[in-house]
Design an enzyme around this catalytic site. Structure first.
Site, PDB file in Angstrom:
ATOM      1  N   LEU A  17       0.821  -1.207   0.000  1.00 16.16           N
ATOM      2  CA  LEU A  17       0.000   0.000   0.000  1.00 16.16           C
ATOM      3  C   LEU A  17       0.854   1.256   0.000  1.00 16.16           C
ATOM      4  O   LEU A  17       0.497   2.255  -0.633  1.00 16.16           O
ATOM      5  CB  LEU A  17      -0.934   0.004   1.208  1.00 16.16           C
ATOM      6  CG  LEU A  17      -2.226  -0.778   1.064  1.00 16.16           C
ATOM      7  CD1 LEU A  17      -3.039  -0.714   2.348  1.00 16.16           C
ATOM      8  CD2 LEU A  17      -3.057  -0.260  -0.102  1.00 16.16           C
ATOM      9  N   ASP A  36      10.867   3.440   5.629  1.00 14.59           N
ATOM     10  CA  ASP A  36      10.717   1.989   5.577  1.00 14.59           C
ATOM     11  C   ASP A  36      12.068   1.384   5.915  1.00 14.59           C
ATOM     12  O   ASP A  36      13.104   2.049   5.798  1.00 14.59           O
ATOM     13  CB  ASP A  36      10.259   1.517   4.194  1.00 14.59           C
ATOM     14  CG  ASP A  36       9.532   0.186   4.257  1.00 14.59           C
ATOM     15  OD1 ASP A  36      10.158  -0.820   4.630  1.00 14.59           O
ATOM     16  OD2 ASP A  36       8.334   0.142   3.930  1.00 14.59           O
ATOM     17  N   ILE A  37      12.069   0.108   6.295  1.00 17.46           N
ATOM     18  CA  ILE A  37      13.325  -0.595   6.507  1.00 17.46           C
ATOM     19  C   ILE A  37      13.919  -1.032   5.175  1.00 17.46           C
ATOM     20  O   ILE A  37      15.121  -1.244   5.046  1.00 17.46           O
ATOM     21  CB  ILE A  37      13.113  -1.801   7.450  1.00 17.46           C
ATOM     22  CG1 ILE A  37      14.451  -2.319   7.976  1.00 17.46           C
ATOM     23  CG2 ILE A  37      12.299  -2.894   6.769  1.00 17.46           C
ATOM     24  CD1 ILE A  37      14.327  -3.356   9.063  1.00 17.46           C
ATOM     25  N   ASP A  53      14.323   1.126  10.951  1.00  9.79           N
ATOM     26  CA  ASP A  53      13.790  -0.083  11.567  1.00  9.79           C
ATOM     27  C   ASP A  53      12.893   0.366  12.720  1.00  9.79           C
ATOM     28  O   ASP A  53      13.362   1.003  13.673  1.00  9.79           O
ATOM     29  CB  ASP A  53      14.935  -0.947  12.072  1.00  9.79           C
ATOM     30  CG  ASP A  53      14.475  -2.242  12.721  1.00  9.79           C
ATOM     31  OD1 ASP A  53      13.263  -2.410  12.939  1.00  9.79           O
ATOM     32  OD2 ASP A  53      15.345  -3.077  13.029  1.00  9.79           O
ATOM     33  N   PHE A  73       1.740   3.153   8.099  1.00 11.64           N
ATOM     34  CA  PHE A  73       1.489   1.928   7.342  1.00 11.64           C
ATOM     35  C   PHE A  73       2.642   0.941   7.490  1.00 11.64           C
ATOM     36  O   PHE A  73       2.687  -0.066   6.791  1.00 11.64           O
ATOM     37  CB  PHE A  73       1.272   2.258   5.860  1.00 11.64           C
ATOM     38  CG  PHE A  73      -0.102   2.776   5.550  1.00 11.64           C
ATOM     39  CD1 PHE A  73      -1.040   1.970   4.924  1.00 11.64           C
ATOM     40  CD2 PHE A  73      -0.463   4.077   5.885  1.00 11.64           C
ATOM     41  CE1 PHE A  73      -2.311   2.451   4.639  1.00 11.64           C
ATOM     42  CE2 PHE A  73      -1.731   4.562   5.609  1.00 11.64           C
ATOM     43  CZ  PHE A  73      -2.662   3.739   4.987  1.00 11.64           C
ATOM     44  N   GLY A  75       5.347  -1.847   9.222  1.00 12.34           N
ATOM     45  CA  GLY A  75       5.216  -3.091   9.969  1.00 12.34           C
ATOM     46  C   GLY A  75       4.935  -4.275   9.069  1.00 12.34           C
ATOM     47  O   GLY A  75       4.913  -4.174   7.847  1.00 12.34           O
ATOM     48  N   HIS A 115      -8.672  -7.600  10.286  1.00 18.71           N
ATOM     49  CA  HIS A 115      -8.343  -8.835  10.997  1.00 18.71           C
ATOM     50  C   HIS A 115      -8.359  -8.664  12.508  1.00 18.71           C
ATOM     51  O   HIS A 115      -8.190  -9.639  13.243  1.00 18.71           O
ATOM     52  CB  HIS A 115      -7.013  -9.391  10.495  1.00 18.71           C
ATOM     53  CG  HIS A 115      -7.097  -9.858   9.078  1.00 18.71           C
ATOM     54  ND1 HIS A 115      -7.766 -11.002   8.709  1.00 18.71           N
ATOM     55  CD2 HIS A 115      -6.654  -9.289   7.922  1.00 18.71           C
ATOM     56  CE1 HIS A 115      -7.702 -11.145   7.397  1.00 18.71           C
ATOM     57  NE2 HIS A 115      -7.038 -10.111   6.895  1.00 18.71           N
ATOM     58  N   TYR A 138      -1.148 -11.429  13.562  1.00 17.26           N
ATOM     59  CA  TYR A 138      -1.216 -10.134  12.892  1.00 17.26           C
ATOM     60  C   TYR A 138      -2.386  -9.320  13.425  1.00 17.26           C
ATOM     61  O   TYR A 138      -2.242  -8.144  13.776  1.00 17.26           O
ATOM     62  CB  TYR A 138      -1.341 -10.345  11.383  1.00 17.26           C
ATOM     63  CG  TYR A 138      -1.674  -9.092  10.609  1.00 17.26           C
ATOM     64  CD1 TYR A 138      -0.754  -8.055  10.491  1.00 17.26           C
ATOM     65  CD2 TYR A 138      -2.917  -8.942   9.992  1.00 17.26           C
ATOM     66  CE1 TYR A 138      -1.058  -6.897   9.777  1.00 17.26           C
ATOM     67  CE2 TYR A 138      -3.222  -7.810   9.275  1.00 17.26           C
ATOM     68  CZ  TYR A 138      -2.291  -6.792   9.174  1.00 17.26           C
ATOM     69  OH  TYR A 138      -2.601  -5.652   8.468  1.00 17.26           O
ATOM     70  N   LYS A 142      -2.581  -5.652  15.643  1.00 15.99           N
ATOM     71  CA  LYS A 142      -3.370  -4.470  15.310  1.00 15.99           C
ATOM     72  C   LYS A 142      -4.317  -4.102  16.459  1.00 15.99           C
ATOM     73  O   LYS A 142      -4.589  -2.919  16.696  1.00 15.99           O
ATOM     74  CB  LYS A 142      -4.155  -4.706  14.014  1.00 15.99           C
ATOM     75  CG  LYS A 142      -3.274  -4.860  12.780  1.00 15.99           C
ATOM     76  CD  LYS A 142      -2.439  -3.616  12.526  1.00 15.99           C
ATOM     77  CE  LYS A 142      -1.659  -3.715  11.220  1.00 15.99           C
ATOM     78  NZ  LYS A 142      -0.900  -2.479  10.915  1.00 15.99           N
TER      79      LYS A 142
END
Length: 269
Positions: A17, A36-37, A53, A73, A75, A115, A138, A142
């Site tokens: 995304l 981002d990593i 990280d 966003f 992870g 989820h 997961y 969240k």
């Protein structure tokens, strides 16, 4: 036309995304800091690149410096063994909110997930006030993120919109996604509303388009002003009426779909 923010942070910018949002979110700020990593390529006009990280507290603190709002966003976005989820989604969330607090950032938009409620049946209508029922590690991560963001609102007044994102793909991959589908355009509009609504406190909203078949009641988030423009009806012909999975299939029974098979399994007899 002036943009709502001087600088916003988009974490997870190299993810599925994140890559799609990289262009559209430039409408929200003069500068978008991408984090981002993983490698994100070269910075384009109006962008800053930061490799980070989320499990590294000091790096996250630096990542958030000078930021007005956060689109989180980052992870792990799939079901995996617990250890990587713990580092990226749980420890990473703690590090992010501590940095947000220390830098005086007043609003976060958190990419939560459907989820968190995946163990509800597909015959249930779910709203944001109902008990959380995650379908795997997961989903549990969240749930933790939603709870942590609530704590930072109650304790420190940091506003968060938690978006329980459905399925944001160009088109549904299965019948379940006819109910969970959200177009990219609708997701971008929901992000805009979440960033610019006058006051959001701690809001949980369902990231879904105006689909004919719905499992989620979003009445508690109407103050965001989000009105979806798209729906999944145009994809219905991809899944003929007689082409249903078995009624005893866990992915048919529960809203979490295939995550019921990818998460922790029952012990073998």
């Amino acid at each position: 036309m002036s943009k709502p923010f001087r600088r916003i942070l988009l974490t997870g910018a190299a993810g599925g995304l994140g890559r799609q949002l990289r262009g559209p979110v430039k409408d929200f700020a003069d500068v978008v800091r991408l984090a981002d990593i993983a490698d994100m390529g070269e910075a384009q006009e109006g962008e800053e690149i930061v490799q980070c990280d989320l499990a590294d507290r000091d790096a996250v603190l630096r990542m958030c410096e000078g930021v007005d709002a956060v689109l989180h966003f980052g992870g792990i976005s799939t079901e995996t063994p617990f250890a990587p989820i713990m580092n990226a989604n749980i420890l990473g969330m703690v590090n992010l909110y501590e940095a947000v607090h220390k830098h005086g950032i007043r609003r976060v938009v958190f990419a939560s997930s459907n989820h968190t409620m995946g163990m509800y049946r597909t015959t249930d209508m779910v709203d944001a006030t109902m008990p959380l029922r995650p379908d795997g590690y997961y989903g549990v991560s969240k749930v933790f993120g939603e709870s942590l963001s609530r704590f930072y609102w109650d304790r420190f007044g940091i506003e968060t919109v938690c978006i329980r994102i459905g399925s944001c793909f160009p088109e549904p991959a299965n019948r379940r996604m006819l109910s969970t589908y959200i177009s990219l355009d609708d997701l971008v509009e929901l992000l805009r509303c979440s960033l610019t609504a006058p006051r959001v406190g701690h809001t949980i909203t369902f990231g879904v388009s105006d689909n004919p078949s719905v499992w989620w009641d979003d009445r508690h988030a109407r103050h965001l002003g989000f009105v979806p423009k798209d729906n999944s009806a145009k994809f219905a012909s991809m899944f003929p009426a007689g082409d249903y999975p078995p009624v005893d299939d866990l992915a048919t029974i529960y809203q979490g779909g295939g995550f019921l098979y990818s998460g922790p399994q029952y012990p073998q007899e």
